[in-house]
Design an enzyme around this catalytic site. Structure first.
Site, PDB file in Angstrom:
ATOM      1  N   CYS A   1     -28.084 -14.216   8.970  1.00  0.00           N
ATOM      2  CA  CYS A   1     -28.074 -15.638   8.600  1.00  0.00           C
ATOM      3  C   CYS A   1     -29.377 -16.320   9.028  1.00  0.00           C
ATOM      4  CB  CYS A   1     -26.875 -16.326   9.242  1.00  0.00           C
ATOM      5  SG  CYS A   1     -26.657 -15.909  10.985  1.00  0.00           S
TER       6      CYS A   1
ATOM      7  N   HIS B   1     -26.318 -22.796  13.346  1.00  0.00           N
ATOM      8  CA  HIS B   1     -27.590 -22.655  14.068  1.00  0.00           C
ATOM      9  C   HIS B   1     -28.471 -23.839  13.679  1.00  0.00           C
ATOM     10  CE1 HIS B   1     -26.600 -18.442  14.748  1.00  0.00           C
ATOM     11  NE2 HIS B   1     -26.619 -18.176  13.466  1.00  0.00           N
TER      12      HIS B   1
HETATM   13  P1  NAD Z   1     -16.347  -9.798  11.749  1.00  0.00           P
HETATM   14  O1  NAD Z   1     -16.086  -9.181  13.062  1.00  0.00           O
HETATM   15  O2  NAD Z   1     -15.954 -11.193  11.501  1.00  0.00           O
HETATM   16  O3  NAD Z   1     -15.662  -8.924  10.592  1.00  0.00           O
HETATM   17  C1  NAD Z   1     -15.758  -7.542  10.523  1.00  0.00           C
HETATM   18  C2  NAD Z   1     -14.437  -7.016   9.974  1.00  0.00           C
HETATM   19  O4  NAD Z   1     -14.563  -5.607   9.746  1.00  0.00           O
HETATM   20  C3  NAD Z   1     -13.266  -7.183  10.942  1.00  0.00           C
HETATM   21  O5  NAD Z   1     -12.199  -7.754  10.235  1.00  0.00           O
HETATM   22  C4  NAD Z   1     -12.957  -5.751  11.406  1.00  0.00           C
HETATM   23  O6  NAD Z   1     -11.584  -5.559  11.678  1.00  0.00           O
HETATM   24  C5  NAD Z   1     -13.373  -4.957  10.186  1.00  0.00           C
HETATM   25  N1  NAD Z   1     -13.689  -3.547  10.415  1.00  0.00           N
HETATM   26  C6  NAD Z   1     -14.211  -2.962  11.518  1.00  0.00           C
HETATM   27  N2  NAD Z   1     -14.386  -1.637  11.282  1.00  0.00           N
HETATM   28  C7  NAD Z   1     -13.979  -1.407  10.007  1.00  0.00           C
HETATM   29  C8  NAD Z   1     -13.913  -0.243   9.185  1.00  0.00           C
HETATM   30  N3  NAD Z   1     -14.335   0.933   9.632  1.00  0.00           N
HETATM   31  N4  NAD Z   1     -13.421  -0.368   7.927  1.00  0.00           N
HETATM   32  C9  NAD Z   1     -13.009  -1.569   7.456  1.00  0.00           C
HETATM   33  N5  NAD Z   1     -13.046  -2.701   8.194  1.00  0.00           N
HETATM   34  C10 NAD Z   1     -13.525  -2.613   9.450  1.00  0.00           C
HETATM   35  O7  NAD Z   1     -17.908  -9.578  11.473  1.00  0.00           O
HETATM   36  P2  NAD Z   1     -18.851 -10.515  10.614  1.00  0.00           P
HETATM   37  O8  NAD Z   1     -19.251 -11.680  11.439  1.00  0.00           O
HETATM   38  O9  NAD Z   1     -18.245 -10.734   9.289  1.00  0.00           O
HETATM   39  O10 NAD Z   1     -20.144  -9.606  10.513  1.00  0.00           O
HETATM   40  C11 NAD Z   1     -20.229  -8.556   9.565  1.00  0.00           C
HETATM   41  C12 NAD Z   1     -21.680  -8.219   9.339  1.00  0.00           C
HETATM   42  O11 NAD Z   1     -22.333  -9.388   8.811  1.00  0.00           O
HETATM   43  C13 NAD Z   1     -22.473  -7.833  10.591  1.00  0.00           C
HETATM   44  O12 NAD Z   1     -23.453  -6.895  10.244  1.00  0.00           O
HETATM   45  C14 NAD Z   1     -23.124  -9.148  10.997  1.00  0.00           C
HETATM   46  O13 NAD Z   1     -24.298  -8.947  11.756  1.00  0.00           O
HETATM   47  C15 NAD Z   1     -23.435  -9.736   9.633  1.00  0.00           C
HETATM   48  N6  NAD Z   1     -23.577 -11.190   9.614  1.00  0.00           N
HETATM   49  C16 NAD Z   1     -22.730 -11.976  10.314  1.00  0.00           C
HETATM   50  C17 NAD Z   1     -22.890 -13.348  10.289  1.00  0.00           C
HETATM   51  C18 NAD Z   1     -22.021 -14.267  11.077  1.00  0.00           C
HETATM   52  O14 NAD Z   1     -22.474 -15.316  11.465  1.00  0.00           O
HETATM   53  N7  NAD Z   1     -20.776 -13.940  11.325  1.00  0.00           N
HETATM   54  C19 NAD Z   1     -23.917 -13.918   9.515  1.00  0.00           C
HETATM   55  C20 NAD Z   1     -24.732 -13.086   8.756  1.00  0.00           C
HETATM   56  C21 NAD Z   1     -24.560 -11.716   8.823  1.00  0.00           C
END
Ligand code: NAD
Length: 341
Positions: free
Chosen positions: A141, A221
């Site tokens: 992000c 942020h």
């Molecule tokens: P999150 O923890 O909210 O969601 C991840 C989901 O994946 C969870 O529901 C978890 O149970 C599930 N999971 C874990 N292992 C799994 C598997 N093997 N198979 C299927 N599901 C599985 O995470 P998020 O915040 O959505 O982040 C996901 C990605 O996006 C990361 O790489 C993060 O760096 C990136 N990201 C996050 C944000 C943010 O602010 N949250 C912003 C931009 C990018």
């Protein structure tokens, strides 16, 4: 129009929003989502007639709870043209084996870094680089927000260097991971932060220094940027360039936009799914120009900003639709704004 079959693996903060955005595209079909935990989000997804796929080892548990599943994670991958992996950082790279085995294209998120990633894409800048690739990453992000903001000025005027100070939310609203509760954490203490290097995966030769402090908030942020242009231009030209930039929304103080809580309240009034703010929110009155230097402050809704980028990268990898057409469709379907509020 050929319909792209999309599978979403990981149904958390990013995955649930990307799945929702895919459902809104005229040229995409959401095959389903892969989910590990049988919780209320799974129940509500099923109520929306979203197919849910689970690891084979946990199928019995889901059935015991009366949650109807459509198959295993492997079944989802096999039925999709492309997989959006939105699992926690580091898991996506491990999942790549599954996608490779099935011969499927994959989009990874900002938490994944590694040689397996063939390109990092912010569509305004390098949509075309996703063409023909099997594994592409949409950056974090913070990186997406920085690139979008710098890109217009770099394209139209030229940018010599950037200093960016990031005031970071420490966790997402639904997070259980914690973060500083009554404190601010220099993150890192010794600069630079990793964001500058990540920006250079898209804007390759940009001279950029970033550092950050984590704060006890969850909703956004704030970036404070100092951008040295290649030549001095009047403030009104800077405003015009940013106002023309896709996915950047300038907000005036006179309309009561001062705090990140105002940005969050704006999201509620826009009545978007998940209260998403897909745009960089640049405080119009923060823009200050001095002998070729531009200062500005922007808010980034970390949960939403990468959603349109994922949608565009699907098109870039699976079709020959050009960048402008893809971004137009995405922006219309998600109701994304630009210009001055
Ligand atoms: P999150 O923890 O909210 O969601 C991840 C989901 O994946 C969870 O529901 C978890 O149970 C599930 N999971 C874990 N292992 C799994 C598997 N093997 N198979 C299927 N599901 C599985 O995470 P998020 O915040 O959505 O982040 C996901 C990605 O996006 C990361 O790489 C993060 O760096 C990136 N990201 C996050 C944000 C943010 O602010 N949250 C912003 C931009 C990018």
């Amino acid at each position: 129009m050929p319909i792209i079959k999309v599978g979403v693996v990981g149904f958390g903060t990013i995955g649930s929003r990307v799945a929702d955005a895919v459902l809104r595209q005229p040229d995409m079909k959401l095959v389903g989502v892969a989910k590990v935990t049988p919780d209320y989000k799974a129940k509500l997804a099923l109520e929306r007639e979203i197919n849910v796929f689970v690891p084979e080892s946990s199928m019995d548990r889901w059935e015991e709870l009366g949650l109807k599943i459509s198959g295993t994670v492997e079944d989802l991958i096999d039925s999709s043209d492309i997989v959006i992996d939105a699992t926690p950082g580091g898991v996506g790279l491990k999942n790549l084996e599954l996608y490779k085995k099935a011969g499927r294209k994959a989009i990874l998120q900002g938490g994944e870094r590694g040689e397996a990633v063939e390109a990092t894409i912010v569509p305004q800048v390098n949509y075309h680089e996703a063409r023909g690739k099997m594994v592409v990453r949409v950056p974090s992000c913070n990186t997406t927000g920085l690139v979008r903001c710098i890109w217009g000025l770099r394209r139209e005027v030229g940018v010599e260097r950037v200093f960016a100070f990031l005031v970071r939310r420490s966790a997402d609203p639904a997070d259980k991971k914690g973060g500083p509760l009554d404190s601010m954490e220099l993150n890192p203490v010794r600069p630079p932060s990793h964001h500058g290097e990540d920006v250079r995966t898209v804007l390759r030769d940009l001279s950029i220094f970033t550092t950050a402090v984590k704060t006890p908030v969850t909703h956004a942020h704030v970036h404070m940027l100092l951008i040295k242009l290649s030549k001095a231009i009047p403030r009104r030209d800077v405003v015009d360039i940013l106002a023309e930039e896709r996915r950047v929304l300038l907000v005036p103080e006179s309309l009561g936009m001062r705090r990140t809580s105002d940005v969050f309240e704006l999201s509620r009034h826009l009545k978007r799914p998940f209260n998403n703010i897909y745009e960089n929110i640049v405080w119009l009155d923060s823009i200050h120009c001095d002998e070729g230097w531009v200062y500005l402050a922007q808010a980034i809704h970390q949960e939403a900003i990468v959603v349109p980028e994922n949608v565009d990268v699907i098109r870039a990898m699976c079709t020959d639709v050009d960048a402008e057409s893809s971004m137009n469709t995405t922006d219309i379907r998600l109701g994304i704004r630009k210009g001055i509020l």
